[in-house]
Design an enzyme around this catalytic site. Structure first.
Site, mmCIF file in Angstrom:
data_model
loop_
_atom_site.group_PDB
_atom_site.id
_atom_site.type_symbol
_atom_site.label_atom_id
_atom_site.label_comp_id
_atom_site.label_asym_id
_atom_site.label_seq_id
_atom_site.Cartn_x
_atom_site.Cartn_y
_atom_site.Cartn_z
ATOM 1 N N ASP A 60 1.052 -1.222 -0.044
ATOM 2 C CA ASP A 60 0.082 0.033 -0.083
ATOM 3 C C ASP A 60 0.957 1.332 0.009
ATOM 4 O O ASP A 60 1.864 1.273 -0.565
ATOM 5 C CB ASP A 60 -0.750 -0.190 1.379
ATOM 6 C CG ASP A 60 -2.291 0.700 1.097
ATOM 7 O OD1 ASP A 60 -2.092 2.110 0.990
ATOM 8 O OD2 ASP A 60 -3.373 0.001 0.967
ATOM 9 N N HIS A 82 -3.289 5.830 3.939
ATOM 10 C CA HIS A 82 -4.243 4.580 3.751
ATOM 11 C C HIS A 82 -3.380 3.390 3.825
ATOM 12 O O HIS A 82 -4.401 2.532 4.481
ATOM 13 C CB HIS A 82 -4.276 4.816 2.112
ATOM 14 C CG HIS A 82 -5.103 3.822 1.406
ATOM 15 N ND1 HIS A 82 -4.655 2.738 0.705
ATOM 16 C CD2 HIS A 82 -6.448 4.171 1.222
ATOM 17 C CE1 HIS A 82 -5.750 2.078 0.404
ATOM 18 N NE2 HIS A 82 -7.022 2.948 0.558
ATOM 19 N N SER A 142 -11.297 -0.730 -0.188
ATOM 20 C CA SER A 142 -9.920 -0.617 0.423
ATOM 21 C C SER A 142 -10.115 -0.912 2.077
ATOM 22 O O SER A 142 -9.005 -1.391 2.579
ATOM 23 C CB SER A 142 -9.407 0.907 0.354
ATOM 24 O OG SER A 142 -8.739 0.884 -0.864
#
Length: 464
Positions: free
Chosen positions: A62, A94, A247
């Site tokens: 990521d 994230h 996600s």
């Protein structure tokens, strides 16, 4: 060929809350009340059997992962393929949110409770500060994670085009024994999204608390399972915030895969995938974690179940309810209660409860719980209680208008009561008491109670 790919950042702007449900394990983490996905999928039930293991590594491929107290001691050294160095710190947020959904420490009064409390996180940075990256770097990150022993590789990213680079990297990781889990995408379309749409990858969509698909979640027959699409998560500062999109659903599934990987015997990636897909709730496709645990093979399981008595007093009488708590990574097949070496009853479903008639015994009795798992592994726990089903002995003596009562009992006498003409007029603690009897009394009784609650009534005619 290098192809730019956008990381799947939060696909919705707010966390959708749901009423809290009763849970077998309710951790102390302050944000747990908002983790509706944990109860909807049965993760809280699975925690009574497994909370992960340090031998299980989950790679977060990521934007990197920041060091947080909730990941302390379980964040491994990693790699930054976006900046070509060995510092996989998160400059976007994230990846850190994905990592905390997977493995934030549970029951530590901090942040959230991750799915797999004891799993280790391998940070692999393949996306830059803006959430963009290339298929080349993603493929390198997948291979890197596989080479470092990742059992599960979580990919909250993707693009619209297929690529031999990604397919080859996925095949390499699977050859190393890793399960690759990837986000289906957030366009609300049925168009395949990669690497999730690679057939051997576990593709994850997002669902609401009711189990319906979020309108932003991609869908179609290529999506293997769904999971809660909005989860609280911690960013690089540790602050808890809503984290929505496929996600968010993807690390949720990756954490569950980590729980399954931590069981004994250690299942293969193919077994974990089959368990998750084969037990999903239809038609939503939402994962069912307790069912997935039960679907794992038990041959070779040598881990015994856990079993414990519920609350039971040291002194009992008459009909007694005995409760038990029992759990096992692959499921408890039955729990039995024995009293004094004799089988009282067998219960095959939780909550485990037994009715034991202790009468007419007055003696110390050994109670025994026997819990068997699906493999036949046995755990035995014992507890001694005293069964007292005999009332106290009472002697009365009268002198004029005074009655003296003396009570004896092996378990001890708690109180004496004077009953005059059917009404209790005096209550006194202890085993000996002198009572004044009213002059106009027509009937007199003394009641003696022992510690178990047995009652003896001495009445009537008293010797003068």
């Amino acid at each position: 060929m290098r192809k730019l790919v956008a990381g799947l950042l939060a696909g919705a702007s707010m966390l959708i809350a749901a009423p809290a449900q009763g849970a077998p394990i309710r951790p102390t983490d302050p944000a747990f009340a908002g983790q509706w996905g944990v109860t909807r999928t049965g993760v809280d039930q699975a925690w009574s059997s497994t909370r992960g293991s340090s031998r299980v590594i989950v790679a977060v491929v990521d934007t990197g992962v920041s060091r947080l107290p909730d990941l302390a001691g379980r964040l491994l050294p990693g790699r930054d393929f976006a900046n070509h160095d060995d510092d996989p710190s998160d400059d976007n947020g994230h990846g850190t949110m994905a990592a905390t959904v997977i493995a934030a420490s549970g029951n530590n009064r901090t942040g959230i409770a991750g799915i797999c409390w004891y799993c280790r996180i391998l940070p692999v940075k393949v996306l830059n500060a803006k959430g963009g990256g290339s298929y080349t770097d993603i493929a390198l990150g997948i291979r890197y994670a596989a080479d470092r022993g990742a059992s599960v590789i979580s990919l909250s990213l993707g693009g619209s085009d297929d690529s031999p680079l990604l397919s080859d990297a996925v095949a390499y990781a699977e050859g190393k024994g890793a399960l690759v889990v990837a986000a289906a995408g957030n366009r609300g379309a049925a168009t395949p999204h990669y690497p999730a749409a690679i057939p051997s990858v576990l593709a994850v969509g997002g669902v609401t608390p009711s189990g319906s698909r979020y309108d932003w979640s991609n869908h179609g027959p290529w999506v293997d399972v769904t999971a809660p699409g909005c989860n609280p998560a911690q960013g690089p500062t540790g602050l808890v915030a809503p984290y929505c999109g496929t996600s968010s659903a993807t690390p949720f599934v990756a954490g569950v895969a980590g729980l399954l990987a931590a069981t004994d015997p250690a299942p293969s990636a193919a077994r974990i995938r089959a368990a998750l897909v084969g037990t999903r709730s239809l038609p939503s496709g939402r994962i069912d974690v307790p069912a997935a645990l039960r679907a794992l093979p038990v041959d070779g399981d040598v881990t015994r179940p856990a079993v414990a008595f519920g609350a039971v007093g040291a002194l009992v009488r008459g009909r007694v309810t005995i409760t038990a708590a029992a759990s096992d990574q692959h499921g408890v097949s039955r729990v039995q209660l024995y009293a004094g070496g004799r089988l009282v009853a067998t219960d095959t479903t939780a909550p485990y409860s037994f009715a034991w008639q202790s009468a007419p015994d007055t003696a110390t009795v050994q109670l025994e719980l026997r819990a068997y798992d699906r493999r036949g592994n046995l755990t035995v726990v014992r507890r001694s209680v005293r069964a007292d089903n005999a009332a106290p002995a009472v002697r009365l003596a009268k002198s004029g208008r005074t009655v003296t009562a003396r009570a004896t009992d092996a378990s001890g006498v708690t109180r004496l009561e004077l009953v005059v003409d059917g009404r209790v007029t005096v209550r006194r603690a202890g085993s000996v008491s002198r009572f004044a009897v009213p002059a106009r009394a027509r009937s007199v009784q003394v009641r003696a109670y022992d510690r178990a609650g047995n009652l003896r009534v001495a009445n009537g005619k008293l010797a003068g």
